[in-house]
Design a protein around this motif. Structure first.
Motif, PDB file in Angstrom:
ATOM      1  N   TRP A  35       0.787  -1.239   0.000  1.00  0.00           N
ATOM      2  CA  TRP A  35       0.000   0.000   0.000  1.00  0.00           C
ATOM      3  C   TRP A  35       0.818   1.288   0.000  1.00  0.00           C
ATOM      4  CZ3 TRP A  35       0.437   3.571   3.868  1.00  0.00           C
ATOM      5  CH2 TRP A  35       0.917   3.149   5.109  1.00  0.00           C
ATOM      6  N   TRP A  36       2.075   1.239   0.322  1.00  0.00           N
ATOM      7  CA  TRP A  36       2.859   2.473   0.457  1.00  0.00           C
ATOM      8  C   TRP A  36       3.053   3.142  -0.901  1.00  0.00           C
ATOM      9  CZ3 TRP A  36       3.990   5.233   4.590  1.00  0.00           C
ATOM     10  CH2 TRP A  36       4.920   6.273   4.467  1.00  0.00           C
ATOM     11  N   GLY A  37       2.826   4.424  -0.932  1.00  0.00           N
ATOM     12  CA  GLY A  37       3.056   5.211  -2.138  1.00  0.00           C
ATOM     13  C   GLY A  37       1.781   5.463  -2.925  1.00  0.00           C
ATOM     14  N   PRO A  38       1.894   6.350  -3.907  1.00  0.00           N
ATOM     15  CA  PRO A  38       0.716   6.673  -4.722  1.00  0.00           C
ATOM     16  C   PRO A  38       0.372   5.553  -5.698  1.00  0.00           C
ATOM     17  CG  PRO A  38       2.623   7.967  -5.433  1.00  0.00           C
ATOM     18  CD  PRO A  38       3.056   7.178  -4.226  1.00  0.00           C
ATOM     19  N   TRP A 110      -3.055  11.831   8.600  1.00  0.00           N
ATOM     20  CA  TRP A 110      -1.755  11.804   7.932  1.00  0.00           C
ATOM     21  C   TRP A 110      -1.263  13.248   7.825  1.00  0.00           C
ATOM     22  CZ3 TRP A 110       0.653   7.841   4.743  1.00  0.00           C
ATOM     23  CH2 TRP A 110       1.686   8.306   3.938  1.00  0.00           C
ATOM     24  N   ASN A 131      -0.575  11.665  -1.305  1.00  0.00           N
ATOM     25  CA  ASN A 131      -0.952  11.311   0.059  1.00  0.00           C
ATOM     26  C   ASN A 131      -2.387  10.807   0.136  1.00  0.00           C
ATOM     27  OD1 ASN A 131       1.580  11.870   1.037  1.00  0.00           O
ATOM     28  ND2 ASN A 131       1.052  13.901   1.796  1.00  0.00           N
ATOM     29  N   GLN A 133      -3.939   9.227  -2.272  1.00  0.00           N
ATOM     30  CA  GLN A 133      -3.883   7.877  -2.837  1.00  0.00           C
ATOM     31  C   GLN A 133      -3.270   6.895  -1.841  1.00  0.00           C
ATOM     32  OE1 GLN A 133      -1.768   8.364  -6.539  1.00  0.00           O
ATOM     33  NE2 GLN A 133      -3.293   9.816  -7.301  1.00  0.00           N
ATOM     34  N   ASN A 134      -2.250   7.336  -1.128  1.00  0.00           N
ATOM     35  CA  ASN A 134      -1.604   6.500  -0.120  1.00  0.00           C
ATOM     36  C   ASN A 134      -2.613   6.076   0.945  1.00  0.00           C
ATOM     37  OD1 ASN A 134       0.740   5.223   0.719  1.00  0.00           O
ATOM     38  ND2 ASN A 134       1.827   7.094   1.144  1.00  0.00           N
ATOM     39  N   ARG A 137      -5.013   3.547  -0.469  1.00  0.00           N
ATOM     40  CA  ARG A 137      -4.374   2.235  -0.613  1.00  0.00           C
ATOM     41  C   ARG A 137      -4.250   1.550   0.753  1.00  0.00           C
ATOM     42  NH1 ARG A 137       0.748   2.508  -4.534  1.00  0.00           N
ATOM     43  NH2 ARG A 137       0.613   0.282  -4.134  1.00  0.00           N
TER      44      ARG A 137
END
Length: 149
Positions: A35-38, A110, A131, A133-134, A137
């Motif tokens: 899940w990490w990142g766009p 966040w 962020n 999108q992160n 996810r």
């Protein structure tokens, strides 16, 4: 120093899962890699020493075919409530993810704080969408695991 609010991107998302379920997705490197990142990014985690002062080394593989090595260190970790790192490579920033129980779920807050307003403003157009999108996810990862249990 300029106020953190002027040099930070802040967002919040409600996830219909307990703080422990959300934190489980934040503390397991195999799950973090998913899940990490766009959107469009994949991850290879090389080191994930999940404790204050521990190192986190990963390579983000972008949808453009480029690899983006990242080096961070965990600064604050509290089971079920907080995950904070200091990003050391490239842009210097501190992302803080706080979990707050709320009814039948968790509010995930966040905040990504940069050293200066100028640095934040230079990449804010990318950071705000990335962020969001992160967080989406992360929610997907948490809900998939919750529903599979």
């Amino acid at each position: 120093m300029e106020s953190a609010g002027k040099r930070s991107d802040s967002r919040s998302l409600f996830i219909a899962a307990t703080p422990a379920q959300v934190f489980a997705a934040m503390s397991d490197p195999a799950r973090v890699a998913r899940w990490w990142g766009p959107d469009g990014f994949k991850n290879t985690i090389h080191q994930f020493d999940f404790r204050p002062g521990g190192s986190w080394l990963l390579t983000m593989h972008g949808p453009d075919g480029k690899d983006y090595p990242n080096e961070s260190r965990f600064t604050r970790v509290a089971a079920g409530s907080i995950f904070e790192i200091e990003h050391l490579s490239g842009h210097h920033f501190i992302p803080t993810i706080e979990l707050r129980p709320s009814g039948q779920g968790t509010h995930v807050h966040w905040r990504q704080t940069f050293d200066t307003v100028e640095e934040y403003e230079r990449i804010a157009g990318f950071v705000t969408g990335a962020n969001e999108q992160n967080l989406q996810r992360l929610a997907t990862e948490v809900l998939l695991a919750r529903d599979a249990a």
